[in-house]
Enzyme design. Sequence first.
Site, mmCIF file in Angstrom:
data_model
loop_
_atom_site.group_PDB
_atom_site.id
_atom_site.type_symbol
_atom_site.label_atom_id
_atom_site.label_comp_id
_atom_site.label_asym_id
_atom_site.label_seq_id
_atom_site.Cartn_x
_atom_site.Cartn_y
_atom_site.Cartn_z
ATOM 1 N N CYS A 110 36.034 52.439 69.653
ATOM 2 C CA CYS A 110 37.080 51.430 69.522
ATOM 3 C C CYS A 110 37.295 51.145 68.040
ATOM 4 O O CYS A 110 36.326 51.053 67.282
ATOM 5 C CB CYS A 110 36.624 50.163 70.255
ATOM 6 S SG CYS A 110 37.786 48.805 70.159
ATOM 7 N N HIS A 153 41.373 51.148 78.683
ATOM 8 C CA HIS A 153 40.689 50.578 77.508
ATOM 9 C C HIS A 153 41.610 49.583 76.794
ATOM 10 O O HIS A 153 41.198 48.471 76.464
ATOM 11 C CB HIS A 153 40.267 51.730 76.576
ATOM 12 C CG HIS A 153 39.599 51.306 75.314
ATOM 13 N ND1 HIS A 153 38.270 51.592 75.055
ATOM 14 C CD2 HIS A 153 40.043 50.628 74.226
ATOM 15 C CE1 HIS A 153 37.951 51.101 73.861
ATOM 16 N NE2 HIS A 153 39.012 50.521 73.338
ATOM 17 N N GLU A 154 42.865 49.993 76.569
ATOM 18 C CA GLU A 154 43.807 49.129 75.843
ATOM 19 C C GLU A 154 44.213 47.910 76.666
ATOM 20 O O GLU A 154 44.297 46.802 76.141
ATOM 21 C CB GLU A 154 45.044 49.916 75.390
ATOM 22 C CG GLU A 154 44.769 51.073 74.436
ATOM 23 C CD GLU A 154 43.866 50.723 73.264
ATOM 24 O OE1 GLU A 154 43.924 49.584 72.748
ATOM 25 O OE2 GLU A 154 43.078 51.594 72.858
ATOM 26 N N HIS A 157 41.740 45.207 76.501
ATOM 27 C CA HIS A 157 41.843 44.366 75.282
ATOM 28 C C HIS A 157 42.747 43.159 75.534
ATOM 29 O O HIS A 157 42.530 42.095 74.965
ATOM 30 C CB HIS A 157 42.392 45.163 74.101
ATOM 31 C CG HIS A 157 41.362 45.928 73.342
ATOM 32 N ND1 HIS A 157 40.264 45.337 72.761
ATOM 33 C CD2 HIS A 157 41.267 47.257 73.054
ATOM 34 C CE1 HIS A 157 39.532 46.264 72.160
ATOM 35 N NE2 HIS A 157 40.118 47.432 72.331
#
Length: 184
Positions: A110, A153-154, A157
């Site tokens: 990351c 993953h994004e 966030h």
Amino acid sequence: MITMNDIIQDGHPTLREVAKEVPLPASEEDKKILHSLLEYVKNSQDPEIAAKYGLRSGIGLAAPQINVSKRMIGVHVTDEKGKLYSYALFNPKIISHSVEKTYLTGGEGCLSVDQDIPGFVPRYARITVKGTTLEGEEVKIRLKGLPAVVFQHEIDHLDGIMFYDYINKENPFQEPENAFPYER
């Protein structure tokens, strides 16, 4: 243009916030921010530009990583067949996913986490994402393999979740249940 100095690091409170929906149609300022997220990942993959500006290579970037707590992501990644998935999305949402899971054998990294955190991160093998493009068009994208992992993953966030939250603390390299390995 976003540089490494704009990317906040692990421990910053914004990374643990649930980001706010972007009101649509998007403002010019939000469009500029979204465009810059995609521009960063594209530039970071170009060896000349990356070297010139000291950019760490990435394949995805979410607005909270530049201290903007809004639901926006930029992704620029190719799958194992070489197909490019290049998207800048407002309010991306996973609307469906497979029961089957996968994980990257090399683990995940990351741009907001400087150190290497080893371990398997279980992800859905296939997902469908809905979001709105810079042009204001609503899109539905079916993803599998690496692109599916990157989008998850994004989007995490945007919900204040870091990839290492999923790693088994007792046994980081224990194969996740109902998951197959994905070689990068």
